[in-house]
Design an enzyme around this catalytic site. Structure first.
Site, PDB file in Angstrom:
ATOM      1  N   CYS A 172       0.818  -1.229   0.000  1.00  0.00           N
ATOM      2  CA  CYS A 172       0.000   0.000   0.000  1.00  0.00           C
ATOM      3  C   CYS A 172       0.842   1.266   0.000  1.00  0.00           C
ATOM      4  O   CYS A 172       0.317   2.351  -0.268  1.00  0.00           O
ATOM      5  CB  CYS A 172      -0.951  -0.013   1.189  1.00  0.00           C
ATOM      6  SG  CYS A 172      -2.141  -1.350   1.054  1.00  0.00           S
ATOM      7  N   HIS A 181      -3.667   7.035   2.241  1.00  0.00           N
ATOM      8  CA  HIS A 181      -3.975   5.708   1.709  1.00  0.00           C
ATOM      9  C   HIS A 181      -5.361   5.296   2.223  1.00  0.00           C
ATOM     10  O   HIS A 181      -5.684   5.521   3.389  1.00  0.00           O
ATOM     11  CB  HIS A 181      -2.915   4.707   2.156  1.00  0.00           C
ATOM     12  CG  HIS A 181      -3.290   3.291   1.847  1.00  0.00           C
ATOM     13  ND1 HIS A 181      -3.620   2.885   0.573  1.00  0.00           N
ATOM     14  CD2 HIS A 181      -3.423   2.203   2.646  1.00  0.00           C
ATOM     15  CE1 HIS A 181      -3.932   1.604   0.599  1.00  0.00           C
ATOM     16  NE2 HIS A 181      -3.819   1.163   1.836  1.00  0.00           N
ATOM     17  N   ASN A 215     -10.090  -0.588  -0.895  1.00  0.00           N
ATOM     18  CA  ASN A 215      -8.631  -0.451  -0.849  1.00  0.00           C
ATOM     19  C   ASN A 215      -8.037  -0.989  -2.154  1.00  0.00           C
ATOM     20  O   ASN A 215      -8.057  -2.193  -2.390  1.00  0.00           O
ATOM     21  CB  ASN A 215      -8.104  -1.226   0.364  1.00  0.00           C
ATOM     22  CG  ASN A 215      -6.600  -1.095   0.533  1.00  0.00           C
ATOM     23  OD1 ASN A 215      -5.896  -0.602  -0.338  1.00  0.00           O
ATOM     24  ND2 ASN A 215      -6.101  -1.567   1.663  1.00  0.00           N
TER      25      ASN A 215
HETATM   26  O1  UT7 Z   1      -3.937  -1.319   3.443  1.00  0.00           O
HETATM   27  C1  UT7 Z   1      -2.917  -1.989   4.099  1.00  0.00           C
HETATM   28  C2  UT7 Z   1      -2.975  -1.816   5.569  1.00  0.00           C
HETATM   29  N1  UT7 Z   1      -4.176  -2.372   6.093  1.00  0.00           N
HETATM   30  C3  UT7 Z   1      -4.892  -1.693   6.955  1.00  0.00           C
HETATM   31  O2  UT7 Z   1      -4.554  -0.578   7.292  1.00  0.00           O
HETATM   32  C4  UT7 Z   1      -6.108  -2.387   7.527  1.00  0.00           C
HETATM   33  C5  UT7 Z   1      -6.112  -2.271   9.023  1.00  0.00           C
HETATM   34  N2  UT7 Z   1      -7.217  -2.980   9.684  1.00  0.00           N
HETATM   35  C6  UT7 Z   1      -8.514  -2.658   9.509  1.00  0.00           C
HETATM   36  O3  UT7 Z   1      -8.859  -1.817   8.717  1.00  0.00           O
HETATM   37  C7  UT7 Z   1      -9.512  -3.323  10.430  1.00  0.00           C
HETATM   38  O4  UT7 Z   1      -8.822  -4.050  11.404  1.00  0.00           O
HETATM   39  C8  UT7 Z   1     -10.518  -4.254   9.702  1.00  0.00           C
HETATM   40  C9  UT7 Z   1     -11.508  -3.424   8.909  1.00  0.00           C
HETATM   41  C10 UT7 Z   1      -9.788  -5.232   8.797  1.00  0.00           C
HETATM   42  C11 UT7 Z   1     -11.333  -5.029  10.745  1.00  0.00           C
HETATM   43  O5  UT7 Z   1     -11.957  -4.120  11.642  1.00  0.00           O
HETATM   44  P1  UT7 Z   1     -11.804  -4.319  13.219  1.00  0.00           P
HETATM   45  O6  UT7 Z   1     -12.642  -3.292  13.875  1.00  0.00           O
HETATM   46  O7  UT7 Z   1     -10.343  -4.309  13.538  1.00  0.00           O
HETATM   47  O8  UT7 Z   1     -12.452  -5.717  13.429  1.00  0.00           O
HETATM   48  P2  UT7 Z   1     -11.778  -7.010  14.088  1.00  0.00           P
HETATM   49  O9  UT7 Z   1     -10.811  -7.632  13.173  1.00  0.00           O
HETATM   50  O10 UT7 Z   1     -11.339  -6.636  15.461  1.00  0.00           O
HETATM   51  O11 UT7 Z   1     -13.025  -7.940  14.202  1.00  0.00           O
HETATM   52  C12 UT7 Z   1     -14.134  -7.610  15.010  1.00  0.00           C
HETATM   53  C13 UT7 Z   1     -15.204  -8.663  14.793  1.00  0.00           C
HETATM   54  C14 UT7 Z   1     -14.680 -10.088  14.823  1.00  0.00           C
HETATM   55  O12 UT7 Z   1     -15.639 -10.883  15.438  1.00  0.00           O
HETATM   56  P3  UT7 Z   1     -15.471 -11.339  16.960  1.00  0.00           P
HETATM   57  O13 UT7 Z   1     -14.179 -12.099  16.992  1.00  0.00           O
HETATM   58  O14 UT7 Z   1     -15.398 -10.061  17.749  1.00  0.00           O
HETATM   59  O15 UT7 Z   1     -16.684 -12.153  17.212  1.00  0.00           O
HETATM   60  C15 UT7 Z   1     -14.607 -10.484  13.362  1.00  0.00           C
HETATM   61  O16 UT7 Z   1     -14.774 -11.855  13.161  1.00  0.00           O
HETATM   62  O17 UT7 Z   1     -15.774  -8.490  13.469  1.00  0.00           O
HETATM   63  C16 UT7 Z   1     -15.770  -9.730  12.788  1.00  0.00           C
HETATM   64  N3  UT7 Z   1     -15.652  -9.481  11.363  1.00  0.00           N
HETATM   65  C17 UT7 Z   1     -16.726  -9.242  10.593  1.00  0.00           C
HETATM   66  N4  UT7 Z   1     -18.035  -9.147  10.881  1.00  0.00           N
HETATM   67  C18 UT7 Z   1     -18.872  -8.861   9.862  1.00  0.00           C
HETATM   68  C19 UT7 Z   1     -14.537  -9.467  10.597  1.00  0.00           C
HETATM   69  N5  UT7 Z   1     -14.881  -9.205   9.303  1.00  0.00           N
HETATM   70  C20 UT7 Z   1     -16.230  -9.060   9.284  1.00  0.00           C
HETATM   71  C21 UT7 Z   1     -17.164  -8.794   8.262  1.00  0.00           C
HETATM   72  N6  UT7 Z   1     -18.460  -8.697   8.608  1.00  0.00           N
HETATM   73  N7  UT7 Z   1     -16.777  -8.601   6.993  1.00  0.00           N
END
Ligand code: UT7
Length: 334
Positions: A118, A259, A289
């Protein structure tokens, strides 16, 4: 501090973009994985992404270059260097730069691909500057293009909702006006972050086998939470540092060009810079993204909407796999 003692600065003189027609909206993802539009919008800011159904990253790049030629009447055979920022090259080799030159019959240039995920556009621009400001090159074309759908596992809700496909082209040339174009940059790598965002299969470590396919090793893996924590700090740090060491107050900045990985990361960067929401370029809602394409695509979209103007002070900031991150302070030249 970037060495500005040379004769030349580097400025943007032309650009183009290409986004495929096919749209995957959040409703589509509700139909293929366990997710909700509301979760995607509130956690990421994404509503739609564009998907290239046929073709490769070089086709996204060629579309963008053709758009650039339509807008600026550039003679492609005056370009002397082509740098392709991508994490989804058509193939390991030949380079996507060579493929693009062949598709457009460009005989005047040499070129290569840059792998910085990225942050690849920012790393590619920094490389282009070195060639231009040393006097080695006069016209450098930087491509930021990724066909993320080619390495996305559409059964993994953690990653599949995040990514889209897009291509951009930006031409850089020397200027003797030391107040124009690119004015400062900060670049970082930290390989210890490699374990949180990667594609394991297909390289010399894990050459393609039936097993690597069965284990889904040819797709993106991301520990979103781990990457989120450092991305928030990394992007805000470089943006703040660029403002500090160039004596920029919030009112001096026309736009933050971040980004587009997550609207919450963008917002944290904006807050640290002390700038208003209206000064942040955002198009993650339309494209998701697109990795190497997000930053130039933002600039071109805002130009097309009449919001980005000649002389605007821009702070570019990125964070991605590697980890790689960085920022650029520049004046828009067109
Ligand atoms: O571009 C390169 C660099 N990348 C980034 O900068 C990305 C950085 N990370 C992020 O943007 C975020 O971490 C994400 C958008 C990927 C995820 O958001 P989050 O608030 O960090 O969610 P999480 O990974 O902590 O997950 C929270 C919950 C989990 O469920 P439990 O374990 O709390 O029951 C996930 O399983 O959300 C769940 N989850 C979803 N739920 C509905 C993960 N993906 C989804 C989904 N729909 N698509």
């Amino acid at each position: 501090m970037y060495n500005k003692n040379g004769k030349y600065n580097t400025k943007v003189t032309a650009f183009g973009k290409f986004v495929p027609e096919t749209i995957y909206d959040n409703a589509y993802f509700e139909s293929i994985v366990d997710t909700k539009d509301e979760w995607i919008v509130t956690r990421t800011g994404i509503k739609e992404r564009r998907i290239l159904e046929n073709g490769a990253t070089s086709d996204l790049a060629v579309g963008a270059i053709k758009d650039m030629v339509r807008r600026f009447d550039v003679d492609l055979n005056t370009i002397d260097l082509i740098i392709v920022a991508t994490v989804t090259p058509d193939m390991f080799f030949p380079s996507t730069a060579c493929v693009i030159m062949d598709k457009l019959n460009i005989k005047s240039a040499w070129g290569f691909d840059i792998s910085a995920a990225c942050s690849a556009f920012i790393f590619a621009v920094a490389t282009a500057r070195s060639f231009i400001e040393s006097g080695a090159s006069k016209k450098v074309l930087v491509i930021g293009a990724d066909k993320m759908s080619a390495i996305t596992d559409y059964t993994d809700r953690n990653t599949c909702i995040l990514f889209g496909d897009a291509g951009t082209a930006m031409l850089f040339e020397p200027t003797e006006d030391k107040e124009d174009g690119f004015l400062d940059q900060i670049l970082f790598c930290d390989g210890s972050g490699g374990k949180y965002l990667y594609m394991l299969g297909g390289g010399s470590l894990n050459p393609a086998t039936h097993e690597t396919v069965d284990k889904k090793m040819h797709f993106i893996y991301q520990d979103g939470k781990a990457v989120f924590k450092v991305a928030v700090i990394g992007m805000a740090d470089v943006a703040e540092e660029l403002m500090k060491r160039n004596n920029l107050k919030p009112e001096d900045v026309a736009f933050l060009v971040p980004h587009q990985a997550n609207l919450r990361i963008v917002d944290a960067t904006r807050e640290r810079m002390g700038i208003d929401n209206s000064k942040v370029m955002v198009n993650i809602d339309k494209y998701g993204n697109t990795t190497a394409a997000t930053i130039p695509l933002c600039m071109i979209d805002y130009y097309d909407e009449g919001k980005l103007k000649k002389g605007d002070n821009l702070i570019l900031a990125s964070f991605g796999a590697g980890y790689t991150w960085g920022g650029i302070y520049m004046k828009w030249s067109i």
